[in-house]
Structure formats: C-alpha cells, structure tokens
Design a protein around this motif. Structure first.
Motif, mmCIF file in Angstrom:
data_model
loop_
_atom_site.group_PDB
_atom_site.id
_atom_site.type_symbol
_atom_site.label_atom_id
_atom_site.label_comp_id
_atom_site.label_asym_id
_atom_site.label_seq_id
_atom_site.Cartn_x
_atom_site.Cartn_y
_atom_site.Cartn_z
ATOM 1 N N UNK A 101 0.818 -1.220 0.000
ATOM 2 C CA UNK A 101 0.000 0.000 0.000
ATOM 3 C C UNK A 101 0.848 1.264 0.000
ATOM 4 N N UNK A 102 2.153 1.159 0.238
ATOM 5 C CA UNK A 102 3.021 2.333 0.174
ATOM 6 C C UNK A 102 3.369 2.615 -1.284
ATOM 7 N N UNK A 103 3.084 3.809 -1.805
ATOM 8 C CA UNK A 103 3.370 4.105 -3.222
ATOM 9 C C UNK A 103 4.853 3.950 -3.533
ATOM 10 N N UNK A 104 5.146 3.249 -4.613
ATOM 11 C CA UNK A 104 6.540 2.992 -4.964
ATOM 12 C C UNK A 104 7.249 4.277 -5.364
ATOM 13 N N UNK A 105 6.500 5.257 -5.858
ATOM 14 C CA UNK A 105 7.107 6.524 -6.244
ATOM 15 C C UNK A 105 7.663 7.251 -5.021
ATOM 16 N N UNK A 106 7.092 6.956 -3.844
ATOM 17 C CA UNK A 106 7.604 7.567 -2.615
ATOM 18 C C UNK A 106 8.816 6.822 -2.076
ATOM 19 N N UNK A 107 8.923 5.540 -2.395
ATOM 20 C CA UNK A 107 10.045 4.735 -1.909
ATOM 21 C C UNK A 107 11.262 4.870 -2.817
ATOM 22 N N UNK A 108 11.039 5.079 -4.109
ATOM 23 C CA UNK A 108 12.135 5.084 -5.070
ATOM 24 C C UNK A 108 13.243 6.079 -4.737
ATOM 25 N N UNK A 109 12.944 7.344 -4.368
ATOM 26 C CA UNK A 109 14.058 8.255 -4.046
ATOM 27 C C UNK A 109 14.901 7.779 -2.870
ATOM 28 N N UNK A 110 14.253 7.169 -1.863
ATOM 29 C CA UNK A 110 15.013 6.666 -0.716
ATOM 30 C C UNK A 110 15.917 5.500 -1.122
ATOM 31 N N UNK A 111 15.392 4.602 -1.934
ATOM 32 C CA UNK A 111 16.214 3.475 -2.373
ATOM 33 C C UNK A 111 17.396 3.941 -3.211
ATOM 34 N N UNK A 112 17.185 4.997 -4.006
ATOM 35 C CA UNK A 112 18.278 5.518 -4.814
ATOM 36 C C UNK A 112 19.369 6.164 -3.961
ATOM 37 N N UNK A 113 19.006 6.580 -2.759
ATOM 38 C CA UNK A 113 20.006 7.142 -1.841
ATOM 39 C C UNK A 113 20.834 6.034 -1.204
ATOM 40 N N UNK A 114 20.169 4.954 -0.794
ATOM 41 C CA UNK A 114 20.837 3.919 -0.009
ATOM 42 C C UNK A 114 21.392 2.774 -0.851
ATOM 43 N N UNK A 115 21.010 2.684 -2.114
ATOM 44 C CA UNK A 115 21.442 1.562 -2.947
ATOM 45 C C UNK A 115 22.037 2.062 -4.246
ATOM 46 N N UNK A 116 22.827 1.215 -4.921
ATOM 47 C CA UNK A 116 23.236 1.541 -6.290
ATOM 48 C C UNK A 116 22.011 1.662 -7.193
ATOM 49 N N UNK A 117 22.155 2.428 -8.242
ATOM 50 C CA UNK A 117 20.991 2.732 -9.081
ATOM 51 C C UNK A 117 20.320 1.484 -9.643
#
Length: 271
Positions: A101-117
């Motif tokens: 239920x968490x929008x992936x568009x909201x998670x994507x910027x955080x993942x791009x900070x903590x992980x390789x692209x």
C-alpha cells in the motif's frame, strides 16, 4: 490455432482505423511534430533511433524479468510458509501489506540514496510485483475444499501419528492437493505481476532519470521531454506498450498451456 477469427480481426481493424485517423488528422490540421507527431514520423524516428532505443529497451526488459522472477520465487515461498503456519502468517503478512500500500514513487528516491541505481530500480520493480503473487498464491492454497483436506489426512495419517508423520502428511497435502488447487490463482497473480513489474521498473527509472542517471526507456522518455524531441518520446512509449503487451501475451499463453486440459477458465466455451 484461433477458434474465433473475430478475436483477431476486430482488434486489428480498430487499431488500423485509429492509426489512419491519427495520421490523417495530423496532416490535415498541420499539427507541429513537437505537439503531436504523426504515426509515420514516429515509425521513422523508431527506425532512425533504433540503436539507442533498443539498448534502453534491453535494460528495461532485463529489470522487468528479473523483478518478475524474484517476485515469483519470493511470493510463492512466503505464501507456502504463511499457509502452513498461522504464527508466520500473523507475524509477516501485515508487513507485506504495508509494502504493497506504500506508493513505490515515494520509496524510489530513498532506495536511490541507499542503494546503487541498478539495484534500487530492481527493488522498486520487485516491490510492486511481489504482492499480487503472494496474495493470489495464498488465496489458492487456502481455497482447497476442507472435506478433501480431511479425507486426505484420514487416509494419509496413522491412528496415533507422530510429529514427523503429521509434518509429512501436511507436506504431501501441500504438494498433491493444495498445489494443483492454487495453480489457477497463482497464474492470475503472475499475469498481474508481469504488468506491475514493468510499471515498477518504469517508475524507478524515471526517479533515477530525474537524478541525472539511468539508461532505460523511462529515462529516454524524460530525456526526450527535456529536449522537446517528442517523436522520440512517442517511439519510446510505443516500445514500452509493445513490451507490456508481449509480456501479457506470453504469460497468458503459459497460463492456458498449464490449465488447458482441466480448468474451466481454459476450456473451450460450449465444449
């Protein structure tokens, strides 16, 4: 072999009529290409930019397929664990719902900070595709007729079963009874997950592209938008749509192949 030719002829006729109307309208109204390119211009752009667009298509395709495979492996494994243990279900299923239920568009910027692209894009696509496989497989595993389960246990468990015998009986019921019953629901979830994995990959690529990185089709769309290269933008959209349709058709053929001889959804109508 197509049993009803209208299923193929009618969609093709409507599609050809739509493309012809689009082409005629753009030419008659003299619409500039930077506002709405004609289908012929999109086709020529697709041909001219094919080396660049095909490389981006391959990147998006790899991400989509990898996310789908991971979603199938993880979703089926967790669904089996949840169906066999109430404790595991009560402990882990709420977290799967939260991820869905968490929008992936909201998670994507955080993942791009903590992980390789590349890894962040893959994780985003996996998050979107994971839950349909999990929920549909769980539904199928839990939809077995209780009478059949009791009958199976009656014939498979001795009068005073040991713990090992009970576990063996549950595993046999899972393989011989629950697995075939869950197959139609799993395949339905797989078709949904196929499209969602592509959506997740595109969303993550757009987030990565807005940060100045990326090489998938979504990044080409953003790049073309910034440069006002609208024909290339439409060409990339055409490739994305074709990829989604091809993925859906492959999964639909797989579903029909696995269910064709025994399940009502794959049997010929009236036969």
């Amino acid at each position: 072999m197509i049993r009803d030719p209208l299923k193929l002829i009618l969609p093709l006729a409507v599609f050809v009529a739509f493309i012809a109307a689009w082409e005629i309208s753009v030419r008659v109204a003299a619409v500039p290409p930077y506002i709405l390119p004609a289908p012929s211009l999109i086709a020529s752009t697709l041909k001219a930019d094919w080396p660049l667009l095909s490389a981006s298509l391959l990147v998006t395709l790899k991400t989509t397929l990898a996310a789908l495979v991971l979603a199938v492996v993880g979703g089926v494994a967790l669904a089996v664990a949840l169906s066999l243990s109430r404790i595991v279900e009560y402990s882990l299923y709420p977290f799967a719902v939260v991820l869905q239920v968490t929008p992936v568009i909201a998670i994507a910027p955080l993942l791009l900070i903590y992980m390789p692209q590349d890894l962040a894009v893959l994780v985003c696509a996996w998050l979107v595709a994971f839950f349909p496989v999990l929920s549909n497989t769980m539904l199928g595993l839990q939809s077995v007729d209780r009478n059949l389960l009791e009958l199976f246990e009656l014939y498979g468990v001795p009068a005073r079963p040991s713990r090992r015998a009970r576990i063996r009986s549950r595993l046999k019921a899972l393989w011989y009874l629950r697995r075939p019953a869950a197959l139609p629901a799993f395949l339905a979830g797989l078709r949904i997950a196929g499209g969602l994995s592509l959506i997740g990959a595109v969303v993550a690529e757009m987030a990565a592209g807005s940060a100045g990185a990326g090489s998938g089709l979504a990044y080409r769309i953003i790049e073309s938008q910034y440069r006002l290269n609208i024909p290339r933008l439409f060409a990339a959209l055409v490739l994305l749509a074709a990829l989604g349709v091809a993925l859906f058709l492959v999964l639909s053929v797989l579903s029909r192949f696995l269910l064709r001889h025994w399940h009502e959804s794959a049997l010929p109508r009236g036969g």
